[in-house]
Write an enzyme that holds these catalytic residues in place. Structure first.
Site, short mmCIF file in Angstrom:
data_model
loop_
_atom_site.label_atom_id
_atom_site.label_comp_id
_atom_site.label_asym_id
_atom_site.label_seq_id
_atom_site.Cartn_x
_atom_site.Cartn_y
_atom_site.Cartn_z
N CYS A 8 0.83 -1.21 0.00
CA CYS A 8 0.00 0.00 0.00
C CYS A 8 0.86 1.26 0.00
O CYS A 8 1.71 1.44 0.87
CB CYS A 8 -0.92 0.01 1.22
SG CYS A 8 -1.98 1.47 1.22
N ASN A 108 1.45 -8.65 -10.72
CA ASN A 108 0.35 -7.68 -10.62
C ASN A 108 0.78 -6.34 -11.22
O ASN A 108 1.93 -5.95 -11.12
CB ASN A 108 -0.04 -7.51 -9.15
CG ASN A 108 -0.97 -6.34 -8.90
OD1 ASN A 108 -0.65 -5.43 -8.14
ND2 ASN A 108 -2.13 -6.36 -9.53
N GLY A 109 -0.19 -5.66 -11.83
CA GLY A 109 0.02 -4.30 -12.31
C GLY A 109 -0.36 -4.15 -13.77
O GLY A 109 0.24 -4.77 -14.64
#
Ligand SMILES: Cc1cc2nc3c(=O)[nH]c(=O)nc-3n(C[C@H](O)[C@H](O)[C@H](O)COP(=O)(O)O)c2cc1C
Length: 237
Positions: A8, A108-109
């Site tokens: 995060c 991821n991304g």
């Protein structure tokens, strides 16, 4: 499972040395991961970014620490904390992390289509993918990707009827899970994502966002679709 979040980038999280700020402190990462793994008897997984910033891309070091500590799967967002959500996710570091450890690595991304999913799997050698923003209002992206990877063919877009069915089911689940007050608020952004590509969505959203009961929200969504079914609009974008 317990999934630990060191991905995060939000300021209010990182100011407390949580989220991706933890990537700056490898000793603390090791201590946290070891403590959690020792304390529970369910699998523990971890989500990281590729590092704190471009000069401190320590994703590989953190991945090895995670593996040593007994983390059973690792998700990697291909950006540093400093990158926030800017630029393109870079998959080279995910590929290097995959090479460096033997636990499953999930890439991821910026994966937003079946073709991109295939390309990212090939570029990273990852064992799986995580999809965030592209699934908002489009949960069928998972079956589209699964189908494409399996057959090489692209599924047709879901019909308007199916979009309506999925959205109503999702709406009922949001209301049940979050309750009448928060459920109604949280549903607004989801409904807006589902309808974003349909004609008339902007006007609909303006009045939908003023509704404050679960029943009114369901009725309103039904009306939106019923007008479109009557106009013979069949396929969602
Ligand atoms: C609104 C929003 C909230 C997010 N919250 C978190 C979070 O709490 N923890 C986390 O690790 N990543 C969080 N992310 C990042 C996503 O999990 C994901 O890593 C990132 O969006 C890149 O993937 P995508 O391009 O598929 O969206 C959040 C992303 C968005 C857009």
């Amino acid at each position: 499972i317990i999934d630990i979040n060191m991905g995060c980038p939000a300021k209010k999280v990182c100011n407390k040395a949580a989220g991706s700020a933890l990537l700056k402190d490898e000793v603390l990462v090791r201590e946290i991961l070891q403590a959690v793994v020792a304390a529970v008897n369910v699998p523990v997984t971890l989500k990281i970014r590729t590092g704190w910033d471009r000069e401190n891309k320590n994703g590989i070091a953190v991945a090895k620490i995670a593996e040593d500590a007994g983390i059973v799967a690792l998700a990697v967002h291909g950006r540093t904390r400093a990158d926030l959500y800017m630029g393109e996710a870079e998959y080279d570091t995910i590929a290097a992390i995959k090479q460096a450890v033997s636990i499953p690595v999930l890439a991821n991304g910026d994966i937003d289509s079946p073709q991109k999913a295939k390309a990212v799997l090939a570029a990273t050698g990852a064992d799986g993918l995580l999809i965030g923003r592209a699934a908002q209002g489009r949960p069928w992206i998972f079956r589209e990707i699964e189908h494409y990877l399996r057959t090489g063919e692209q599924l047709p877009a879901p019909s308007l009827l199916e979009v309506e069915r999925i959205l109503l089911e999702h709406l009922a689940a949001l209301h049940a899970f979050y309750g009448d007050v928060m459920g109604v608020r949280i549903a607004r952004k989801h409904v807006s994502w589902y309808l974003a590509t349909l004609p008339g969505a902007r006007e609909f959203r303006a009045q939908f966002n003023r509704l404050d009961s679960t029943d009114a929200q369901c009725t309103n969504v039904r009306e939106f679709f019923s007008e479109r079914h009557n106009n013979g609009e069949g396929v969602a974008a």
